[in-house]
Design a protein around this motif. Structure first.
Motif, mmCIF file in Angstrom:
data_model
loop_
_atom_site.group_PDB
_atom_site.id
_atom_site.type_symbol
_atom_site.label_atom_id
_atom_site.label_comp_id
_atom_site.label_asym_id
_atom_site.label_seq_id
_atom_site.Cartn_x
_atom_site.Cartn_y
_atom_site.Cartn_z
ATOM 1 N N ALA A 262 0.841 -1.207 0.000
ATOM 2 C CA ALA A 262 0.000 0.000 0.000
ATOM 3 C C ALA A 262 0.871 1.250 0.000
ATOM 4 O O ALA A 262 0.587 2.230 -0.688
ATOM 5 C CB ALA A 262 -0.930 -0.013 1.212
ATOM 6 N N SER A 263 1.954 1.200 0.770
ATOM 7 C CA SER A 263 2.852 2.361 0.839
ATOM 8 C C SER A 263 3.511 2.640 -0.499
ATOM 9 O O SER A 263 3.672 3.794 -0.893
ATOM 10 C CB SER A 263 3.956 2.132 1.878
ATOM 11 O OG SER A 263 3.444 2.191 3.161
ATOM 12 N N GLN A 264 3.917 1.577 -1.166
ATOM 13 C CA GLN A 264 4.536 1.767 -2.478
ATOM 14 C C GLN A 264 3.545 2.416 -3.435
ATOM 15 O O GLN A 264 3.883 3.346 -4.163
ATOM 16 C CB GLN A 264 5.042 0.426 -3.033
ATOM 17 C CG GLN A 264 6.350 -0.026 -2.392
ATOM 18 C CD GLN A 264 6.743 -1.450 -2.766
ATOM 19 O OE1 GLN A 264 5.874 -2.316 -2.974
ATOM 20 N NE2 GLN A 264 8.035 -1.704 -2.830
ATOM 21 N N HIS A 265 2.310 1.936 -3.404
ATOM 22 C CA HIS A 265 1.257 2.529 -4.230
ATOM 23 C C HIS A 265 1.128 4.021 -3.969
ATOM 24 O O HIS A 265 1.111 4.836 -4.877
ATOM 25 C CB HIS A 265 -0.101 1.871 -3.913
ATOM 26 C CG HIS A 265 -0.433 0.764 -4.867
ATOM 27 N ND1 HIS A 265 -0.553 0.975 -6.215
ATOM 28 C CD2 HIS A 265 -0.673 -0.547 -4.662
ATOM 29 C CE1 HIS A 265 -0.847 -0.161 -6.812
ATOM 30 N NE2 HIS A 265 -0.920 -1.114 -5.892
ATOM 31 N N GLY A 287 11.301 5.665 4.354
ATOM 32 C CA GLY A 287 10.766 4.339 4.623
ATOM 33 C C GLY A 287 11.832 3.478 5.233
ATOM 34 O O GLY A 287 13.012 3.585 4.899
ATOM 35 N N ASP A 288 11.395 2.626 6.117
ATOM 36 C CA ASP A 288 12.307 1.774 6.827
ATOM 37 C C ASP A 288 13.115 0.906 5.876
ATOM 38 O O ASP A 288 12.714 0.697 4.733
ATOM 39 C CB ASP A 288 11.496 0.864 7.751
ATOM 40 C CG ASP A 288 12.057 0.908 9.146
ATOM 41 O OD1 ASP A 288 13.286 0.973 9.250
ATOM 42 O OD2 ASP A 288 11.264 0.888 10.098
ATOM 43 N N ASN A 436 5.202 3.210 5.540
ATOM 44 C CA ASN A 436 5.187 2.624 6.885
ATOM 45 C C ASN A 436 4.675 1.191 6.941
ATOM 46 O O ASN A 436 4.292 0.702 7.972
ATOM 47 C CB ASN A 436 4.406 3.521 7.851
ATOM 48 C CG ASN A 436 3.030 3.845 7.310
ATOM 49 O OD1 ASN A 436 2.626 3.265 6.289
ATOM 50 N ND2 ASN A 436 2.320 4.738 7.953
ATOM 51 N N ASP A 437 4.662 0.522 5.808
ATOM 52 C CA ASP A 437 4.385 -0.914 5.881
ATOM 53 C C ASP A 437 5.480 -1.691 5.153
ATOM 54 O O ASP A 437 6.311 -1.126 4.467
ATOM 55 C CB ASP A 437 2.999 -1.253 5.323
ATOM 56 C CG ASP A 437 2.845 -0.795 3.878
ATOM 57 O OD1 ASP A 437 3.853 -0.360 3.279
ATOM 58 O OD2 ASP A 437 1.723 -0.861 3.356
ATOM 59 N N MET A 438 5.470 -2.971 5.356
ATOM 60 C CA MET A 438 6.520 -3.821 4.803
ATOM 61 C C MET A 438 5.934 -4.768 3.763
ATOM 62 O O MET A 438 4.769 -5.145 3.858
ATOM 63 C CB MET A 438 7.140 -4.663 5.926
ATOM 64 C CG MET A 438 8.049 -3.879 6.821
ATOM 65 S SD MET A 438 9.603 -3.583 5.976
ATOM 66 C CE MET A 438 10.348 -2.448 7.116
ATOM 67 N N PRO A 439 6.734 -5.185 2.784
ATOM 68 C CA PRO A 439 6.254 -6.199 1.835
ATOM 69 C C PRO A 439 5.733 -7.424 2.580
ATOM 70 O O PRO A 439 6.245 -7.784 3.641
ATOM 71 C CB PRO A 439 7.511 -6.547 1.039
ATOM 72 C CG PRO A 439 8.333 -5.316 1.075
ATOM 73 C CD PRO A 439 8.078 -4.700 2.424
ATOM 74 N N ALA A 444 9.274 -11.014 10.940
ATOM 75 C CA ALA A 444 9.959 -10.057 11.814
ATOM 76 C C ALA A 444 11.224 -10.672 12.410
ATOM 77 O O ALA A 444 11.244 -11.847 12.783
ATOM 78 C CB ALA A 444 9.018 -9.606 12.927
ATOM 79 N N VAL A 445 12.262 -9.884 12.484
ATOM 80 C CA VAL A 445 13.529 -10.337 13.062
ATOM 81 C C VAL A 445 13.351 -10.513 14.570
ATOM 82 O O VAL A 445 12.763 -9.659 15.233
ATOM 83 C CB VAL A 445 14.638 -9.295 12.788
ATOM 84 C CG1 VAL A 445 15.956 -9.730 13.405
ATOM 85 C CG2 VAL A 445 14.794 -9.050 11.294
#
Ligand code: ADP
Ligand code: MG
Length: 682
Positions: A262-265, A287-288, A436-439, A444-445
């Protein structure tokens, strides 16, 4: 009469030699001298009676030299001592290698004498004390003395003399529109008074008021310039309009083996809107690590190419430039694009080809380091400039880049999340898109913090992961052993691991002191899986992308700032396997523990940034100051956030309440203030 903008060479007593020393401190004009603030202030104590003086103290007395002066010589060294007396007693004053002191002082005259108290053979002495005529008003209270950063051959006194001249000059000069405005519109200390108090503060309280005035002014100018850049960009009509070919862009998206987040969009939409808007984009993409900024950049570059324009992507290091090149080549492998690399030390035949290809417009995308700033790099039709890790580029570089095209669109990418309030200060002139979201599918690490007594177990864990075909980073703060800092160095640890725990594993050492070629070779081997474990310094912090790396061990984790820890952790968890971040630390220090527990408890970069704001560990918030994005000497974007809000309000007010003509005049004044000129000059 001297003007504040005059060169220091015009000042009596400053010849070419002294001037060149002062130039080393970036002092060229009287105004520079005025803005050369003390690095610290030494406290000079108010006078006390001699019978209250205690060994170990810094003490000041009001006394006269009535005793006999004597000078002894020991091995070529002279020791001069005179006894100083007041109503309560006497104390010896001692100077080394200053025999003239014996004849310097009149009897029955009250002097102010100040220095360190020592006990020698049962009696007290003041060693190498400062002596001046006693003045009741001045010496009966504590005073702050400025301490300036010097360079070899220059003395504190030289700087003080020059600054005194500059202060005089400032007082005689008619205030500028700006100064009158700020003096009139705020409750802050007046400008002259503030400068005087910065250099000669009468109290901590006055010093703080002075600091606020100067900080306010810095923020004010910063904001005014930001507003101007925005205004300038939004009113420039001759910008490049990039019409987006959505069918062709759609083909590009369809070629990917994943769905956009969504963030990429959102980010892509922001950019394409800017492209179509008819004014140059000036945008920050935050972005992170791992949030997928490269794809956003690639989409923008492709859109530009489809509109017949060239694009450039800048990276802070050669290593990163090469990675970008690789990533872009992969993304575009089904499309007809010519992508080339430009770095500092490449064979001139190769370089010539690139230079030519750019000038002829045959290269679509250039991926480059700072080498792009060289004068002979000219584009035929540069439409878009992207800079990665924006915090490493200064305003100046941005301006040079812009000058290579006819107001190209500009996109800065940063993987260091910064809270919005702070981003507004730091990137005042930029529009901001936040990712602010991840693929999807990212695991999670897992983060743990352990004591060094468990190191052996940690290395055994690393070993087991490697046996499973995975890779690891082990990060140290130091390259080599240091007497000053108690932390394990990469070199030491590398040897220890090689001889011991990771004996039969492909291990390599990576740090900033290696030759660029060698670094590259090592990284390359690591990315290709030939090296399994990298013992490294924080050089691995930026951007390195190895999918099979699943463990990062950080030695002496207390020595890293929050942002750095977060960035380091971002090196793992980039593939489909569970990844681990292991922080090793024996610290009991409260703030350090707070930092470590923050890293353990969250992986959200924006949350970590907020916490960093509160804690401010080493590395001072992403090293914003060190990286020179901000021309701030005094103002602190974090501590002085209220002041910033105030300055910002005033800047807005100024801009909206004056005519265009006045605005221009005010701005010119602001820009003339020896600040970096941003886009205005390009
Ligand atoms: P960063 O924001 O740190 O630059 P990258 O652009 O390097 O992140 O992306 C990290 C990884 O995620 C890359 O390997 C990239 O191919 C992958 N990636 C990017 N976008 C997506 C997505 N929407 N879905 C899945 N994987 C993605
Ligand atoms: Mg990246």
């Amino acid at each position: 009469m001297l003007k504040i903008t005059d060169s220091i060479i015009k000042v009596k007593g400053i010849g070419p030699k002294k001037a060149s020393l002062l130039n080393k401190l970036a002092i060229y004009t009287l105004e520079d001298a005025l803005n050369y603030f003390p690095r610290d202030y030494a406290i000079q104590r108010a006078v006390i009676p001699i019978d209250k003086v205690r060994p170990g103290q810094d003490a000041s007395i009001a006394a006269s030299f009535n005793g006999k002066a004597g000078t002894r010589y020991i091995k070529g060294l002279s020791i001069t001592s005179i006894s100083a007396v007041d109503d309560t007693g006497s104390i010896d004053c001692v100077w080394f290698n200053q025999p003239y002191r014996a004849f310097n002082y009149k009897a029955d005259t009250l002097y102010f004498i100040s220095g360190k108290v020592n006990k020698k053979n049962g009696s007290m002495q003041l060693q190498n004390p400062l002596v001046e005529d006693y003045c009741k008003d001045k010496h009966t209270k504590d005073a702050l003395l400025p301490v300036y950063r010097l360079t070899k051959g220059l003395r504190q006194g030289d700087l003080k003399n020059l600054i005194d001249k500059a202060l005089e000059c400032l007082k005689l000069q008619a205030p500028s529109n700006f100064d009158s405005y700020i003096d009139g519109a705020s409750n802050l200390m007046g400008k002259c008074k503030a400068y005087e108090a910065m250099h000669y503060p009468e109290s901590e309280k006055l010093l703080e008021s002075a600091r606020q005035r100067i900080a306010f002014e810095e923020f004010f100018h910063l904001q005014l310039r930001a507003l101007y850049t925005k205004h300038f960009l939004s009113s420039s009509t001759n910008s490049l309009i990039i019409k987006v070919d959505s069918a062709k862009l759609g083909l590009f998206f369809a070629s990917l083996d994943f769905q956009l987040t969504a963030s990429q969009h959102r980010a892509i939409k922001d950019i394409l809107t800017d492209f179509a808007g008819g004014r140059p984009m000036n945008r920050l993409l935050q972005g992170d690590v791992g949030s997928g900024k490269t794809l956003v950049a690639a989409t923008a570059l492709y859109a530009a190419k489809l509109a017949g324009l060239q694009g450039a992507m800048m990276a802070p290091t050669e290593l990163l430039a090469r990675q970008h090149l690789g990533a872009l080549a992969k993304l575009f492998n089904r499309f007809q694009l010519r992508i080339e690399l430009l770095v500092g030390n490449m064979p001139s035949s190769e370089r010539d080809k690139v230079v030519q290809g750019l000038a002829e417009g045959k290269i679509d995308i250039l991926v480059a380091t700072h080498a792009i700033l060289q004068e002979d790099i000219v584009f035929k039709k540069l439409g878009l400039v992207i800079s990665d890790e924006q915090h490493r580029f200064g305003v100046r570089e941005r301006a040079v880049l812009r000058s290579k095209g006819k107001l190209p669109h500009f996109l800065a990418m940063s993987a260091t999340p910064i809270p919005r309030t702070l981003a507004q200060i730091i990137y005042g002139d930029l529009d901001i898109s936040i990712m602010n979201d991840m693929p999807k599918g990212r695991i999670a690490v897992k983060t743990y913090c352990v004591r060094s007594s468990l190191r052996e177990r940690v290395y055994r864990f690393v070993r087991n992961r490697v046996k499973e075909g995975e890779q690891a980073y082990i990060v140290c703060q130091l390259i080599e052993e240091s007497d000053k800092i108690e932390a394990i160095s990469a070199e030491e640890l590398y040897i220890e691991l090689k001889e011991n725990y990771l004996r039969d594993i492909d291990l390599a050492l990576l740090h900033g002191k290696l030759e660029a070629k060698e670094k590259e070779l090592i990284m390359d081997k690591f990315i290709r899986g030939q090296i399994k474990v990298l013992v490294a310094t924080s050089i691995v912090e930026v951007g390195i992308d190895a999918k099979d790396a699943t463990v990062i061990v950080i030695e002496n984790a207390e020595r890293f700032g929050l942002a750095q820890l977060h960035q380091l952790r971002g090196r793992v968890g980039r593939g489909h396997k569970q990844s681990y971040c292991i922080l090793i630390s024996d610290t009991d220090q409260e703030l350090a523990l707070e930092r470590l527990s923050t890293i353990v408890s969250t992986t959200n970069g924006f949350e970590i940034a907020e916490r960093d704001l509160e804690l401010r560990g080493p590395g001072d918030l992403y090293g914003i100051k060190q990286h020179g994005i901000l021309d701030l000497k005094i103002a602190d974007p974090i501590k002085d956030s209220k002041l910033f809000a105030l300055a910002s309000e005033h800047a807005q007010l100024v801009v909206s309440n004056i005519s265009k003509e006045e605005y221009k005049k005010v701005l010119e004044e602001s820009l003339a203030k020896n600040m970096t000129k941003d886009i205005v000059t390009s």
